[in-house]
Write an enzyme that holds these catalytic residues in place. Structure first.
Site, mmCIF file in Angstrom:
data_model
loop_
_atom_site.group_PDB
_atom_site.id
_atom_site.type_symbol
_atom_site.label_atom_id
_atom_site.label_comp_id
_atom_site.label_asym_id
_atom_site.label_seq_id
_atom_site.Cartn_x
_atom_site.Cartn_y
_atom_site.Cartn_z
ATOM 1 N N HIS A 1 43.315 27.156 39.664
ATOM 2 C CA HIS A 1 43.537 28.569 39.976
ATOM 3 C C HIS A 1 44.987 28.994 39.750
ATOM 4 O O HIS A 1 45.281 30.187 39.724
ATOM 5 C CB HIS A 1 43.149 28.827 41.438
ATOM 6 C CG HIS A 1 43.323 30.249 41.871
ATOM 7 N ND1 HIS A 1 42.688 31.312 41.249
ATOM 8 C CD2 HIS A 1 44.065 30.805 42.866
ATOM 9 C CE1 HIS A 1 43.027 32.448 41.847
ATOM 10 N NE2 HIS A 1 43.865 32.173 42.818
ATOM 11 N N ASP B 1 37.686 27.780 37.621
ATOM 12 C CA ASP B 1 38.372 28.363 38.769
ATOM 13 C C ASP B 1 37.348 28.978 39.724
ATOM 14 O O ASP B 1 36.647 29.929 39.383
ATOM 15 C CB ASP B 1 39.357 29.427 38.280
ATOM 16 C CG ASP B 1 40.137 30.087 39.402
ATOM 17 O OD1 ASP B 1 39.979 29.665 40.562
ATOM 18 O OD2 ASP B 1 40.905 31.018 39.109
ATOM 19 N N SER C 1 45.020 36.468 41.328
ATOM 20 C CA SER C 1 44.211 36.242 42.523
ATOM 21 C C SER C 1 44.073 37.525 43.343
ATOM 22 O O SER C 1 43.580 38.532 42.823
ATOM 23 C CB SER C 1 44.836 35.112 43.352
ATOM 24 O OG SER C 1 43.959 34.677 44.362
#
Length: 399
Positions: free
Chosen positions: A381, A314, A257
């Site tokens: 995610h 995602d 991320s």
């Protein structure tokens, strides 16, 4: 080729390892899944890759290794994924704790406590990130812990085990970053406009390399008594390169991320700062877009290899900004649509929201696994989900 306009977005779902805060409806079906990804506590048995280590580090953009996924590459991706997972399991997420936003373990014990003690690496440097956003004094007093400006975000580790160095074919340096956790980091994520990299001029295409404003702020901001992430990375990598200058080296930056975005910025900065740096590779898990097409070209010219591991379900991998296929705009037969598309393209460019997907992509999909809840944005995610998808992916033609 530039991609067609598809989405506008800037908000990312929670970027933390869901093993710490699992979805209650998912616990029973995911317990066995999560247990699969505890790094082996016994002696590691990774494949010998010394003869082709540059191929697995992306020297040829992983040609012929991604679809179907080469088993040796799969093993290496999972290995680096465990390094990233250690940043989550070592982070103090509790805002009421006196050690909030710091590392729970000492440098000597972190890898062993996270199941990586037999990987042959030694942790040499803790890394911290500082937010460039300044909140009003009254908010800072009211939510002092939650509004902490600096927090622990990862580490640098160097392979020192002779057998592991022999297996890898070189001495590997790992820089691992976690994803977004603190309130101010979330606010930085929302600063989705592009900004020019310092010290760069406009290129031949009329647009210089640009990156997301919030990510750059996190990388370069510093506190009164604390160095910036950029300064810490430069200092440690400079020391390591000088120490091991006479042997084969690789620098592998990996993150999830926000950590994936910072890994790309760090890789670029290292290649721009040091003369003749070691081979630089980025292994990115669920990373957002970082910059424009010109920035992507700069990374390519510097020889940086980026493997973007993407779950097609995602949301984070589709933000921030917009993607535009200028080839389709130019070749559109409808004059009115073509004019409208060109105007929209120019408008998006002027708004500094014209992003590009950077690097080689390994595209996975959680739709292949019916027990994964497609409606759970955080789960799609989650780093553990990514590790599960990598472990079980065969090829795009075979689920």
């Amino acid at each position: 080729m530039r991609l067609a306009i598809i989405r506008i977005a800037s908000i990312q779902p929670r970027a933390s390892s869901s093993i710490s805060e699992p979805n209650p409806t998912f616990i029973s079906s995911s317990l066995l899944l999560w247990n699969q990804f505890k790094p082996p506590s016994t002696k590691c048995k990774f494949p010998k890759i010394h003869l082709k280590w540059k191929q697995y580090q992306g020297i040829n953009h992983w040609e012929g290794l991604l679809d179907p996924l080469d088993d040796n590459l799969r093993s290496e991706i999972l290995r680096y994924g465990y390094f990233v997972d250690a940043t989550y399991s070592s982070f103090d997420f509790n805002p009421s704790s006196l050690t909030y936003a710091t590392c729970l373990h000492s440098r000597k014990s972190l890898l062993s406590k996270c199941g990586l003690g037999n990987y042959g690496y030694r942790l040499t440097k803790y890394l911290r990130v500082t937010c460039g956003i300044h909140v009003p004094t009254w908010i800072n007093k009211l939510f002092k812990q939650s509004c902490t400006r600096s927090s622990w975000i990862g580490y640098v580790a160097i392979c020192e085990n002779k057998k592991e160095i022999t297996r890898l074919g070189r001495r590997d340096i790992v820089i691992a970053f976690r994803g977004t956790t603190t309130c101010l980091e979330w606010l930085e994520n929302l600063r989705a406009t592009l900004t020019h990299l310092p010290g760069h001029v406009v290129g031949e295409d009329g647009v210089g390399p640009m990156v997301q404003k919030g990510f750059l702020s996190l990388y370069t901001s510093k506190a009164t008594k604390r160095a910036s992430l950029q300064e810490m990375v430069r200092e440690e990598i400079g020391r390591v390169i000088q120490k091991y200058t006479n042997e084969p080296l690789s620098l592998t930056l990996t993150g999830h991320s926000l950590g994936a975005a910072l890994a790309i910025l760090s890789a670029y900065d290292i290649s721009a700062t040091f003369r003749n740096p070691p081979m630089v590779t980025v292994i990115s898990f669920g990373g957002p877009r970082v910059g424009n097409e010109s920035f992507g070209k700069q990374l390519e010219q510097k020889g940086i290899r980026i493997l973007r591991i993407v779950n097609s379900d995602d949301v984070v991998t589709k933000v921030p900004g917009l993607l535009v296929n200028l080839d389709d705009v130019a070749g559109n037969q409808d004059v009115h649509v073509g004019i409208w598309s060109k105007w929209l393209y120019k408008y998006i460019e002027d708004m500094q929201l014209l992003y590009a997907d950077i690097g080689q992509e390994l595209r996975l999909s959680s739709k292949e696994f019916p027990y994964l809840n497609k409606g759970d944005i955080a789960l799609c995610h989650d780093l553990k989900t990514y590790l599960h998808l990598v472990k079980n992916f065969g090829s795009s033609s075979c689920s």
